[in-house]
Write a protein that holds these residues in place. Structure first.
Motif, PDB file in Angstrom:
ATOM      1  N   ILE A   1      31.793  79.095  45.602  1.00  0.00           N
ATOM      2  CA  ILE A   1      32.215  78.185  45.074  1.00  0.00           C
ATOM      3  C   ILE A   1      33.061  78.849  44.003  1.00  0.00           C
ATOM      4  O   ILE A   1      34.177  78.782  43.659  1.00  0.00           O
ATOM      5  N   LYS A   2      32.836  80.605  44.295  1.00  0.00           N
ATOM      6  CA  LYS A   2      33.520  81.746  43.268  1.00  0.00           C
ATOM      7  C   LYS A   2      35.154  81.080  43.783  1.00  0.00           C
ATOM      8  O   LYS A   2      36.130  81.480  42.369  1.00  0.00           O
ATOM      9  N   ARG A   3      35.183  81.875  45.097  1.00  0.00           N
ATOM     10  CA  ARG A   3      36.581  81.548  45.447  1.00  0.00           C
ATOM     11  C   ARG A   3      37.947  80.744  44.843  1.00  0.00           C
ATOM     12  O   ARG A   3      38.191  80.793  44.563  1.00  0.00           O
ATOM     13  N   LEU A   4      36.796  79.572  45.240  1.00  0.00           N
ATOM     14  CA  LEU A   4      37.707  78.581  44.490  1.00  0.00           C
ATOM     15  C   LEU A   4      37.737  78.187  43.248  1.00  0.00           C
ATOM     16  O   LEU A   4      38.947  77.769  42.700  1.00  0.00           O
ATOM     17  N   ASN A   5      37.183  78.813  42.324  1.00  0.00           N
ATOM     18  CA  ASN A   5      37.345  79.060  40.824  1.00  0.00           C
ATOM     19  C   ASN A   5      38.000  80.144  40.544  1.00  0.00           C
ATOM     20  O   ASN A   5      39.060  79.958  40.124  1.00  0.00           O
ATOM     21  N   GLU A   6      38.394  80.701  41.310  1.00  0.00           N
ATOM     22  CA  GLU A   6      39.643  82.115  41.681  1.00  0.00           C
ATOM     23  C   GLU A   6      40.890  81.404  41.100  1.00  0.00           C
ATOM     24  O   GLU A   6      42.092  81.596  40.683  1.00  0.00           O
ATOM     25  N   ILE A   7      40.748  80.670  42.762  1.00  0.00           N
ATOM     26  CA  ILE A   7      42.044  79.404  43.103  1.00  0.00           C
ATOM     27  C   ILE A   7      42.451  78.818  41.809  1.00  0.00           C
ATOM     28  O   ILE A   7      43.622  78.452  41.657  1.00  0.00           O
ATOM     29  N   THR A   8      41.337  78.031  41.677  1.00  0.00           N
ATOM     30  CA  THR A   8      41.961  77.170  40.104  1.00  0.00           C
ATOM     31  C   THR A   8      42.640  77.763  39.236  1.00  0.00           C
ATOM     32  O   THR A   8      43.296  77.335  38.421  1.00  0.00           O
ATOM     33  N   ILE A   9      41.812  78.568  38.432  1.00  0.00           N
ATOM     34  CA  ILE A   9      42.425  79.520  37.220  1.00  0.00           C
ATOM     35  C   ILE A   9      43.148  80.312  38.123  1.00  0.00           C
ATOM     36  O   ILE A   9      44.098  79.885  36.850  1.00  0.00           O
ATOM     37  N   ALA A  10      43.855  81.071  38.732  1.00  0.00           N
ATOM     38  CA  ALA A  10      45.416  81.128  39.917  1.00  0.00           C
ATOM     39  C   ALA A  10      46.260  80.185  39.470  1.00  0.00           C
ATOM     40  O   ALA A  10      47.179  79.905  38.507  1.00  0.00           O
ATOM     41  N   VAL A  11      45.855  79.198  40.183  1.00  0.00           N
ATOM     42  CA  VAL A  11      47.354  77.655  40.054  1.00  0.00           C
ATOM     43  C   VAL A  11      47.025  77.476  38.334  1.00  0.00           C
ATOM     44  O   VAL A  11      48.434  76.525  38.054  1.00  0.00           O
ATOM     45  N   ALA A  12      46.047  76.582  37.625  1.00  0.00           N
ATOM     46  CA  ALA A  12      46.137  76.769  36.755  1.00  0.00           C
ATOM     47  C   ALA A  12      47.067  77.355  35.094  1.00  0.00           C
ATOM     48  O   ALA A  12      47.736  77.358  34.389  1.00  0.00           O
ATOM     49  N   LEU A  13      46.610  78.851  35.665  1.00  0.00           N
ATOM     50  CA  LEU A  13      47.688  79.902  35.210  1.00  0.00           C
ATOM     51  C   LEU A  13      49.156  79.583  34.764  1.00  0.00           C
ATOM     52  O   LEU A  13      50.019  80.255  34.321  1.00  0.00           O
ATOM     53  N   LYS A  14      49.286  80.275  36.044  1.00  0.00           N
ATOM     54  CA  LYS A  14      50.677  79.713  37.138  1.00  0.00           C
ATOM     55  C   LYS A  14      51.255  78.339  36.356  1.00  0.00           C
ATOM     56  O   LYS A  14      52.483  78.385  35.767  1.00  0.00           O
ATOM     57  N   ALA A  15      50.829  77.022  36.556  1.00  0.00           N
ATOM     58  CA  ALA A  15      51.083  75.934  35.301  1.00  0.00           C
ATOM     59  C   ALA A  15      51.220  76.590  34.402  1.00  0.00           C
ATOM     60  O   ALA A  15      52.074  75.878  33.408  1.00  0.00           O
ATOM     61  N   SER A  16      50.599  76.925  33.180  1.00  0.00           N
ATOM     62  CA  SER A  16      50.857  77.440  32.161  1.00  0.00           C
ATOM     63  C   SER A  16      52.262  78.772  31.742  1.00  0.00           C
ATOM     64  O   SER A  16      52.104  77.893  29.960  1.00  0.00           O
ATOM     65  N   LEU A  17      52.641  78.740  32.010  1.00  0.00           N
ATOM     66  CA  LEU A  17      53.529  79.988  32.915  1.00  0.00           C
ATOM     67  C   LEU A  17      54.641  79.186  32.670  1.00  0.00           C
ATOM     68  O   LEU A  17      55.904  80.035  32.116  1.00  0.00           O
ATOM     69  N   ASN A  18      54.868  77.826  33.172  1.00  0.00           N
ATOM     70  CA  ASN A  18      56.410  77.319  33.557  1.00  0.00           C
ATOM     71  C   ASN A  18      56.792  76.934  32.415  1.00  0.00           C
ATOM     72  O   ASN A  18      56.017  76.258  31.824  1.00  0.00           O
ATOM     73  N   PRO A  19      58.024  76.495  32.569  1.00  0.00           N
ATOM     74  CA  PRO A  19      58.715  77.300  33.920  1.00  0.00           C
ATOM     75  C   PRO A  19      59.067  78.910  33.362  1.00  0.00           C
ATOM     76  O   PRO A  19      59.059  79.216  32.450  1.00  0.00           O
ATOM     77  N   MET A  20      58.608  79.301  35.316  1.00  0.00           N
ATOM     78  CA  MET A  20      59.189  80.475  34.743  1.00  0.00           C
ATOM     79  C   MET A  20      60.838  81.279  35.399  1.00  0.00           C
ATOM     80  O   MET A  20      61.644  80.061  35.919  1.00  0.00           O
TER      81      MET A  20
END
Length: 282
Positions: free
Chosen positions: A89-108
């Motif tokens: 669960i914790k590592r899935l949470n990490e990936i989810t945060i990473a994906v969401a953070l990247k999406a929130s920064l687009n377009p890069m």
């Protein structure tokens, strides 16, 4: 041993004066909901997997990330439920945060994409070192590494001088903070702290982001955050060495390297293995 501080009122006000004009990475509702489910006393994996699966884009990105060598998996991940079984669960949470953070920064732009790639390497390296050390929380290390460059990415928005400043700090005996203060009256560690709090990251992670570049604080001088700061500093130094053809001796994080290694008390063989791991991420 001193307590790790948070930014002063003056530092926060100076940072907000700058970032109020910027596009801040907003926290998606799905991240808030995942965090809520993770905090419940009786964790239900099916609810988390169902929540993530409702978002086709997030599902695809999570599966793609889970298959990445950044996570060191030896088997193919085909479903979100499978990802939970393999990653936890914790590592899935990490990936989810990473994906969401990247999406929130687009377009890069190209510069942002470069910083993002470096952040992923630092996060992966920090997590590796944390696991190898045995006394640093792996999840905290990953998040501290992932958000270590977020302040730089925000401060560079609409500022053509920032990219030049960033590269100059790498090549000359000037810290990024010194140059940022001259140009903007704030620095990316304070901005990073603000974003980390906005994303409800653990307090220890927020504080480590704030202290990461602080040359006045040795790892052992920040109460129990010393080892956490050391793994991120060490991962950053190795990332610089791997990604750059020639690393100037004045490179900021190379100055931290010896004290960070001393703090972590790892054998030479472990560092050689770590170096090989970092090279494999390129």
């Amino acid at each position: 041993m001193g307590a790790a501080s948070i930014p002063t009122k003056q530092e926060m006000e100076a940072a907000y004066e700058v970032i109020r004009k910027l596009r801040m990475p907003s926290v998606p509702d799905i991240i808030t909901e995942v965090q809520r489910l993770l905090q419940e006393p009786h964790l239900r994996i099916d609810e988390i997997t169902s929540l993530i699966s409702q978002d086709a884009t997030l599902t695809g990105e999570v599966l793609k990330a889970a298959r990445s060598p950044l996570y060191g998996l030896s088997e193919d991940v085909t479903t979100i439920f499978h990802a939970v079984k393999v990653l936890g669960i914790k590592r899935l949470n990490e990936i989810t945060i990473a994906v969401a953070l990247k999406a929130s920064l687009n377009p890069m732009n190209e510069f942002h994409a470069k910083l993002w790639d470096e952040s992923l390497m630092i996060a992966a390296g920090s997590a590796w070192l944390a696991s190898a050390s045995g006394h640093v929380d792996r999840d905290e290390a990953y998040l501290a590494g992932l958000f270590s460059n977020i302040g730089c990415m925000l401060l560079s928005q609409g500022n053509l001088k920032y990219e030049i400043l960033y590269e100059k700090a790498r090549a000359y005996p000037l810290t990024t903070h010194e140059l940022e203060a001259r140009l903007m009256n704030t620095n990316h560690s304070v901005v990073g702290f603000i974003v980390a709090e906005l994303w409800s990251l653990p307090e220890r992670v927020c504080k480590s982001i704030y202290h990461l570049h602080d040359t006045n604080i040795t790892p052992s001088g920040v109460d129990d955050l010393g080892a956490l700061i050391s793994v991120v500093r060490t991962a950053t130094a190795h990332m610089e060495e791997v990604r750059m053809i020639k690393v100037p001796e004045s490179m900021e994080f190379l100055k931290f390297h010896d004290s960070a290694r001393e703090e972590l008390m790892m054998e030479e063989a472990t560092y050689e293995e770590f170096s090989e791991y970092m090279e494999s991420l390129i």
